[in-house]
Design an enzyme around this catalytic site. Structure first.
Site, PDB file in Angstrom:
ATOM      1  N   GLY A   2      -1.446 -11.433  -8.672  1.00 54.18           N
ATOM      2  CA  GLY A   2      -1.371 -11.016  -9.430  1.00 54.18           C
ATOM      3  C   GLY A   2      -3.028  -9.775  -9.208  1.00 54.18           C
ATOM      4  N   CYS A  60      -0.532 -13.326  -2.039  1.00 50.52           N
ATOM      5  CA  CYS A  60      -0.857 -12.484  -2.382  1.00 50.52           C
ATOM      6  C   CYS A  60      -2.616 -12.370  -2.844  1.00 50.52           C
ATOM      7  CB  CYS A  60      -0.181 -11.078  -3.486  1.00 50.52           C
ATOM      8  SG  CYS A  60      -1.357  -9.478  -3.384  1.00 50.52           S
ATOM      9  N   GLN A 109      -5.937 -15.009  -2.043  1.00 48.40           N
ATOM     10  CA  GLN A 109      -7.204 -14.919  -1.723  1.00 48.40           C
ATOM     11  C   GLN A 109      -7.830 -16.017  -2.801  1.00 48.40           C
ATOM     12  OE1 GLN A 109      -7.092 -10.973  -3.528  1.00 48.40           O
ATOM     13  NE2 GLN A 109      -6.039  -9.932  -1.846  1.00 48.40           N
ATOM     14  N   ASN A 162       1.189  -5.051  -1.295  1.00 44.23           N
ATOM     15  CA  ASN A 162       0.264  -4.754  -2.036  1.00 44.23           C
ATOM     16  C   ASN A 162      -0.693  -4.954  -2.990  1.00 44.23           C
ATOM     17  OD1 ASN A 162      -0.420  -3.048  -4.277  1.00 44.23           O
ATOM     18  ND2 ASN A 162       1.328  -4.395  -6.333  1.00 44.23           N
ATOM     19  N   GLY A 183      -5.248  -5.100  -2.287  1.00 46.81           N
ATOM     20  CA  GLY A 183      -6.447  -3.774  -2.431  1.00 46.81           C
ATOM     21  C   GLY A 183      -8.118  -5.216  -2.186  1.00 46.81           C
ATOM     22  N   PHE A 184      -8.008  -5.918  -2.064  1.00 51.87           N
ATOM     23  CA  PHE A 184      -8.905  -6.643  -1.766  1.00 51.87           C
ATOM     24  C   PHE A 184      -8.388  -7.899  -0.181  1.00 51.87           C
ATOM     25  CE2 PHE A 184     -10.222  -5.786  -5.617  1.00 51.87           C
ATOM     26  CZ  PHE A 184     -10.977  -6.275  -6.202  1.00 51.87           C
ATOM     27  N   HIS A 223       3.782  -9.510   0.281  1.00 49.16           N
ATOM     28  CA  HIS A 223       5.165 -10.329  -0.917  1.00 49.16           C
ATOM     29  C   HIS A 223       5.941 -10.825  -0.130  1.00 49.16           C
ATOM     30  CE1 HIS A 223       2.427  -8.347  -4.617  1.00 49.16           C
ATOM     31  NE2 HIS A 223       1.753  -8.708  -3.664  1.00 49.16           N
ATOM     32  N   GLU A 231       8.470 -11.332  -1.186  1.00 47.70           N
ATOM     33  CA  GLU A 231       9.946 -11.946  -1.673  1.00 47.70           C
ATOM     34  C   GLU A 231      10.884 -11.228  -1.609  1.00 47.70           C
ATOM     35  OE1 GLU A 231       8.560  -8.219  -3.078  1.00 47.70           O
ATOM     36  OE2 GLU A 231       7.179 -10.657  -2.923  1.00 47.70           O
TER      37      GLU A 231
END
Length: 381
Positions: free
Chosen positions: A244, A272, A276, A314, A316-317, A356, A358
């Protein structure tokens, strides 16, 4: 005939190009993705909510758009930045052009700019708040000033809870499985499905659900803010935490629910954002990255086996490895920058991965993590 477009970054950088897609203005965090294929999957990935995606591969749109290669029901990216839009789309699966696709969903894009220069800026200075003005909005003597103002008004993703925005509105069942050329996606509803998995939708990609369904999982997808008690009342064999967008720290509802589920020792698998959130629910911390990881060529090492996998990324954290409590151990690490990529609870049947896996559009190296989740559920039985 071309329409004007302007891309402006909060640091003052300005790019003039040609508009693709819809007219108007949009803003978001500008990031770059190094994948050479899969632009349709990238655009429809909910993890790109409130982000303007720059694709470093120069020719984007050359295979057109089809109805099957999507990761959600709509384009989720706030905008698209490319070097060149080919005049023709050539693929036997193509049903429409990229330009038409963007227009149909009122998504803005800009082409004919120096994406190499833009990528260097984002690499060196970090992901930038930015804006695209396209069509009539990009005309006039004050267009650049207006574009810069829109870029600087974007509040940034730090502290922004987007999981509940990208999530589904109500629970639903999922049975779509693997894809076969000429046949489409298989329906697993009539097959043997020994495991009931409840999947938290924080912005879930469709192919993640397909891989679980193909492995014998009966899937119930629930909204991001679903309390743990409702999930546990479904008596699941396992709980999946999806990918997400946004900052994981403000998602207190998710962190609380995951912590409660962990207390029951129900098998948990996160990807992802889900990775986190599992870390936060276990007592670790997360940090905002400089420019994040976005691409399909990222090497990640499995620390247990020593094997190196090429992965799709993908985010950014990232989870701060120095903050891991005694109940968490590191299982995977990025060979690009050393950041943490996988964790496992030492006292619970819970693990997660940052990338990811998948395999849509690829690579497939990390798909065995789904096999591991099924194996853990089988062992728990």
């Amino acid at each position: 005939m071309t329409r004007p477009a302007i891309l402006a970054l909060a640091d003052g950088s300005v790019f003039h190009g040609s508009a693709i897609g819809a007219d108007g203005q949009t803003s978001g965090e500008v990031v770059f993705n190094t994948a050479m294929t899969g632009y349709q999957e990238i655009l429809t990935d909910p993890s790109y909510t409130r982000q303007i995606v720059t694709l470093t591969y120069p020719h984007i749109g050359n295979t057109g758009i089809n109805e099957e290669d999507v990761e959600s029901a709509r384009i989720c990216a706030a905008g698209l930045v490319i070097r060149d839009l080919p005049l023709m789309a050539s693929s036997f699966r193509s049903q429409r052009t990229l330009d038409d696709y963007l227009k149909s969903q009122n998504v803005l894009g800009i082409a004919d700019i120096d994406t190499r220069r833009l990528t260097r800026i984002l690499r060196d200075k970090g992901a930038q708040d930015g804006a695209i003005l396209a069509g009539p909005a990009a005309s006039g003597d004050d267009a650049v000033e207006r574009a810069l103002a829109v870029a600087r008004e974007f509040p940034g993703l730090k502290g922004m809870d987007l999981a509940k925005e990208a999530s589904c509105a109500s629970a639903y069942e999922w049975s779509q499985g693997d894809w076969t050329l000429g046949e489409g996606y298989a329906d697993t509803a009539a097959g043997e499905r020994p495991f009931h998995v409840v999947a938290y939708d924080y912005g879930c990609k469709h192919n993640i659900l397909r891989l679980l369904a193909a492995r014998g999982c009966r899937l119930t997808v629930v909204p991001a803010q679903t309390p743990a008690a409702e999930v546990l009342a479904m008596n699941p064999d396992g709980v999946f935490l999806a990918n997400g967008p946004g900052d994981p720290e403000p998602c207190d509802y998710a962190i609380k629910a995951i912590a409660e589920i962990l207390e029951t020792d129900t098998p948990v698998f996160g990807i992802c954002l889900g990775h986190q959130l599992l870390a936060l629910a276990s007592g670790a911390r997360t940090v905002k990255m400089n420019h994040g990881h976005h691409g399909a060529n990222h090497p990640v090492q499995d620390l247990d086996s020593g094997r190196v996998m090429i992965t799709s990324q993908n985010h950014g954290f990232a989870v701060d490895e120095t903050s891991l409590p005694a109940t968490l151990r590191t299982t995977h690490r990025s060979l690009f920058d050393g950041t943490l990529q996988g964790i496992e609870r030492t006292d619970r049947a819970a693990f997660s991965f940052q990338g990811h896996p998948e395999a849509s559009p690829g690579p497939r190296d990390v798909s065995p993590l789904f096999d591991r989740f099924v194996r853990v559920m089988r062992e728990r039985r």
